[in-house]
Design an enzyme around this catalytic site. Structure first.
Site, short mmCIF file in Angstrom:
data_model
loop_
_atom_site.label_atom_id
_atom_site.label_comp_id
_atom_site.label_asym_id
_atom_site.label_seq_id
_atom_site.Cartn_x
_atom_site.Cartn_y
_atom_site.Cartn_z
N PHE A 171 -19.83 -14.30 25.09
CA PHE A 171 -19.43 -13.03 24.47
C PHE A 171 -17.95 -12.99 24.14
O PHE A 171 -17.42 -11.93 23.77
CB PHE A 171 -19.85 -11.85 25.35
N HIS A 190 0.84 -1.20 0.00
CA HIS A 190 0.00 0.00 0.00
C HIS A 190 0.87 1.25 0.00
O HIS A 190 1.28 1.70 1.07
CB HIS A 190 -0.89 0.01 1.24
N GLY A 195 -10.61 3.70 7.87
CA GLY A 195 -11.06 2.35 8.22
C GLY A 195 -11.00 2.11 9.72
O GLY A 195 -11.91 1.49 10.29
N GLY A 240 -3.26 -4.38 11.50
CA GLY A 240 -3.73 -4.86 10.19
C GLY A 240 -5.24 -4.97 10.24
O GLY A 240 -5.93 -4.35 9.44
N HIS A 288 -4.16 2.81 -3.29
CA HIS A 288 -4.35 2.19 -1.97
C HIS A 288 -3.63 0.86 -1.86
O HIS A 288 -2.73 0.70 -1.06
CB HIS A 288 -5.84 2.01 -1.65
N LEU A 316 -8.25 -3.56 11.10
CA LEU A 316 -8.46 -2.14 11.39
C LEU A 316 -9.17 -1.93 12.72
O LEU A 316 -10.05 -2.69 13.10
CB LEU A 316 -9.23 -1.49 10.24
N ASN A 320 -8.03 11.22 4.68
CA ASN A 320 -7.84 11.38 3.23
C ASN A 320 -9.11 11.10 2.42
O ASN A 320 -9.11 11.21 1.20
CB ASN A 320 -6.67 10.51 2.74
N HIS A 332 -27.39 -17.04 25.59
CA HIS A 332 -26.32 -16.84 26.56
C HIS A 332 -25.52 -18.11 26.84
O HIS A 332 -24.55 -18.09 27.59
CB HIS A 332 -26.90 -16.31 27.88
N GLU A 355 -16.92 -5.21 25.19
CA GLU A 355 -16.03 -6.38 25.26
C GLU A 355 -14.85 -6.27 24.30
O GLU A 355 -13.72 -6.62 24.63
CB GLU A 355 -16.81 -7.66 24.96
N ILE A 399 -10.54 8.57 1.45
CA ILE A 399 -10.50 7.47 0.47
C ILE A 399 -10.39 6.14 1.21
O ILE A 399 -9.61 6.02 2.16
CB ILE A 399 -9.28 7.63 -0.48
N ARG A 428 -21.37 -20.81 36.40
CA ARG A 428 -22.30 -20.05 37.25
C ARG A 428 -22.77 -20.94 38.40
O ARG A 428 -22.99 -20.47 39.52
CB ARG A 428 -23.50 -19.61 36.42
C1 LIG Z 1 -11.10 -5.34 10.12
C2 LIG Z 1 -10.60 -5.12 8.74
N1 LIG Z 1 -11.46 -5.15 7.71
C3 LIG Z 1 -11.02 -4.99 6.44
C4 LIG Z 1 -9.69 -4.80 6.19
C5 LIG Z 1 -9.20 -4.71 4.75
N2 LIG Z 1 -8.78 -3.31 4.51
C6 LIG Z 1 -7.50 -2.96 4.53
S1 LIG Z 1 -7.29 -1.31 4.37
C7 LIG Z 1 -8.96 -1.08 4.21
C8 LIG Z 1 -9.59 0.28 4.10
C9 LIG Z 1 -8.71 1.29 3.55
O1 LIG Z 1 -9.21 2.57 3.75
P1 LIG Z 1 -8.57 3.51 4.84
O2 LIG Z 1 -8.67 2.90 6.15
O3 LIG Z 1 -9.18 4.85 4.65
O4 LIG Z 1 -7.04 3.55 4.44
P2 LIG Z 1 -6.39 4.34 3.23
O5 LIG Z 1 -7.14 3.97 2.00
O6 LIG Z 1 -6.52 5.76 3.55
O7 LIG Z 1 -4.98 3.86 3.21
C10 LIG Z 1 -9.63 -2.28 4.28
C11 LIG Z 1 -11.10 -2.41 4.15
C12 LIG Z 1 -8.82 -4.78 7.28
N3 LIG Z 1 -7.52 -4.61 7.14
N4 LIG Z 1 -9.29 -4.91 8.54
#
Ligand SMILES: Cc1ncc(C[n+]2csc(CCOP(=O)(O)OP(=O)(O)O)c2C)c(N)n1
Length: 686
Positions: free
Chosen positions: A457, A50, A178, A139, A281, A141, A207, A493, A431, A209, A540
């Site tokens: 959970f 990226h 993200g 990684g 990206h 997000l 950004n 539960h 959680e 995007i 429990r």
């Molecule tokens: C939980 C999760 N879901 C999906 C992804 C796959 N993924 C990687 S980057 C991204 C989104 C990218 O957009 P952004 O966070 O705005 O980053 P940018 O494009 O600005 O680098 C996704 C969906 C991930 N890494 N983690």
């Protein structure tokens, strides 16, 4: 953002003064461009990765690392360093370029060239423990942001105990759209705002995007207002203006609450046709685009080359922290001897071995003298009363189920904004945020976090538990109400597949103790497991104490052991069970004895420890009885390792139901009679 929002932005403009700019704007640009060039070139060479985020966030990172961040490449684990969390882990080339330029010895240019290759320290996403200078694995997000909240909690807590002269650092996060869209972000920022974690600063790479294209396709949240509603400071700046970035960070550092700095950036800054679009990206820019970017940025060096003056400027930035670190060393050396020893012990993650052993022994002696028929969640509270006194770095909590999880031993004060030295965190019904924060605390050091919710959970914590296992973090999840035995709350539960699902995570220790003594032993093993997270699955409902009489040995450490031998001849049946079903197996053994069948009972408090035992030890515990029966009020998956595919299993095959526990056990046939019958049927069919 629209025009209306801009006025809000203006009124929030920071007024603080930044550290003086140590370089001209031109020098700043060239330093930032070094990050951009390395990111473009490494992604191009790997043909994967990226480039967009590192190119867009290069100005933010340059200002942060050259003017603010406290660190020393000569000691990446210096305890009082500022933490930098790249929550948007897909932008990993940002951190790798920084570590290289700043002079982290391990991050050679060869490693940059080997981006994403097997055995390199430049994996696709940053990995803790793999790359010096990487604070956490990111990684998925949102997780990094959640970890950072835990790091900031830990900083405040450890500082409250040992003093600001030895613990005084900030936690910075670089988060992407993200990160902020993920649900976990909300739990995390709400907790951070509530606890007023003033030393937590989130730099939002604003950004607009994401992968699918403009954020407007899927999102219209006003992040500034969202963060403010959660008790944060928030401001928006031009993320390509070094002075605006510096002023905002300076402002944030003097705040009385956590701060969000939304930095407006252009993804892929410098790329002639792809900048500002999702095209930069997740794939290499391509030769033409890189050529155009080099021209635009005025970067004339060939791939993987950094001009000497820029390299020197970055190295100088990397040297800034050394005097501060050496001064810190002196302050630590000047602490009173016992305080210093305790500080160092905790940061090294070493157990107070004697105190821990004495606490467990004392508890087991008491239980031997006066056996207790209580739920294992209550047994856990008893254990915690002894352990938390012996292990002061334990910081507990619960996701609003404190009274049900029994995780708050008497006398443990709440940790709050006003009382950071407290040791119990009311996480609220969060959680996922809780589990991610626990990881951050363990990463920070000086704390062993444990916490609680219902076992069912664990699904809400699972992404963070998985990362704890991947990173090898000692975090302990107390997960109560561990089967249909919770009764009337019903199938929503009642965990059914959860034990199997948790056992499927490598390096996670899943404990299911059967009584008070096993609960104490499992706690002891979990605390000693320095590089593994643990789950304690607890009941429990009340259970009889099966381990009577005192034995110093921690039998649970073996993972499985013979609780009761066969009587009246060689065993014809081996009954294997965990937790609340061990007492059912014990009753079944009596029924079998009455039918003239000799059976033994093996308690299996931890599959993972049993599987890691020597082959000889495993064979001895499995035994050679012709019939094996497994009993667990959950699905069979995973049990064949112990009972074999021809073994009998008494457990669950579908969801539970709402009724008193005893009725449910009868309804689903998890009874001594049924276990005995299953064994007899198997015997007869031989
Ligand atoms: C939980 C999760 N879901 C999906 C992804 C796959 N993924 C990687 S980057 C991204 C989104 C990218 O957009 P952004 O966070 O705005 O980053 P940018 O494009 O600005 O680098 C996704 C969906 C991930 N890494 N983690």
């Amino acid at each position: 953002m629209g025009a209306a929002d801009q006025s809000v932005v203006a009124s929030r403009a920071p007024h603080g003064s930044a550290a003086p700019m140590p370089m001209s704007r031109a020098a700043h640009d060239r330093m930032a461009n070094a990050i951009r060039a390395l990111a473009m070139d490494a992604v191009e060479q790997a043909m994967a990765g990226h480039p967009g985020l590192p190119m867009g966030a290069a100005d933010i990172a340059t200002v942060l690392f050259t003017r603010f961040l406290k660190f020393d490449p000569a000691d990446p684990r210096w305890p009082d360093r500022d933490r930098f969390v790249l929550s948007a882990g897909h932008g990993s080339m940002l951190i790798y370029a920084l570590l290289h330029l700043l002079g982290y010895e391990a991050m050679t240019m060869d490693e940059i060239k080997r981006f994403r290759q097997l055995g390199s320290i430049t994996p696709g996403h940053p990995e803790y423990g793999h790359t010096p200078g990487v604070e956490t694995t990111t990684g998925p997000l949102g997780q990094g942001l959640g970890n950072a909240v835990g790091m900031a909690i830990a900083e405040r807590h450890v500082a409250a105990e040992f003093g600001a002269e030895v613990v005084d650092h900030h936690t910075f996060v670089l988060a992407s759209d993200g990160d902020l869209m993920e649900g976990i972000s909300h739990e995390s920022i709400a907790l951070a705002g509530h606890l007023r974690l003033a030393k937590l600063i989130v730099l939002f790479d604003d950004n607009g995007i994401s992968i699918d294209g403009p954020l407007a396709l899927a999102d219209s949240v006003d992040q500034l207002r969202r963060f403010e509603a959660c008790g944060w400071n928030a401001t928006q700046i031009d993320g390509h203006d070094p002075e605006a970035i510096a002023a905002a960070i300076a402002w944030a550092r003097s705040a009385d609450r956590p701060t969000l700095i939304a930095c407006r950036t252009t993804i892929g800054f410098g790329a002639p046709t792809k900048a500002g679009t999702e095209k930069c990206h997740g794939s290499p820019l391509g030769a033409d685009e890189i050529k155009g970017a080099r021209e635009r940025l005025g970067w004339t060096s060939p791939p993987f080359e950094v001009p000497t003056d820029i390299r020197d400027a970055w190295r100088a930035a990397g040297q800034r922290g050394k005097p501060t670190r050496l001064a810190w060393d002196k302050r630590v050396a000047n602490l009173a001897a016992d305080k210093r020893a305790e500080f160092n012990r905790r940061l090294a993650g070493e157990m107070p071995k004697d105190a821990l052993a004495a606490a467990v022994r004392g508890l087991k002696e008491k239980l031997a003298a006066a056996p207790k028929e209580i739920a294992t969640r209550a047994a856990s509270e008893l254990a915690l009363e002894a352990l938390a006194a012996a292990v002061p770095e334990m910081v507990g909590g619960s996701a609003d189920l404190t009274g049900s999880n029994n995780t708050k031993p008497k006398g443990m004060a709440a940790l709050s904004a006003a009382q950071p030295a407290g040791r119990f965190i009311h996480y609220g019904i969060r959680e996922h945020g809780m589990a991610a924060a626990m990881n951050g605390m363990a990463l920070h050091g000086g704390i062993i976090p444990y916490s609680g919710t219902f076992l069912v959970f664990s699904d809400y914590c699972r992404p963070a538990i998985r990362l704890a296992a991947l990173m090898g973090l000692r975090v302990i999840h107390v997960l109560t109400h561990d089967s249909i035995g919770l009764g009337e709350d019903g199938p929503t539960h009642q965990p059914i597949e959860h034990l199997a699902a948790l056992r499927a995570i490598p390096n996670l220790l899943v404990f299911r103790p059967c009584d008070t003594v096993e609960t104490a032993e499992c706690w002891e093993v979990a605390l000693a497991a320095r590089t593994s997270p643990s789950v304690l699955a607890l009941t429990r409902q009340n259970l009889p104490q099966l381990r009577t009489g005192f034995a110093a040995e921690n039998r649970c450490a073996a993972g499985a052991y013979e609780l009761l031998p066969a009587e009246g001849g060689a065993a014809q049946v081996s009954l294997f069970a965990t937790g609340s079903e061990v007492s059912i197996a014990v009753e079944a053994r009596k029924l079998l004895a009455a039918r003239g069948v000799a059976a033994r009972v093996v308690s299996v408090p931890c599959f993972e420890l049993f599987e890691s035992a020597s082959a000889a030890a495993r064979v001895a515990v499995i035994g050679d009885a012709p019939v094996r029966v497994g009993v667990e009020a959950a699905i069979r998956q995973g049990w064949d390792v112990i009972i074999g595919s021809d073994g009998a299993f008494v457990g669950m095959t579908g969801f539970g139901a709402s009724a008193p526990a005893k009725d449910l056990y009868r309804h689903f046939g998890i009874t001594p009679e049924h276990v005995a019958e299953a064994a007899l049927t198997k015997l007869a069919s031989r």
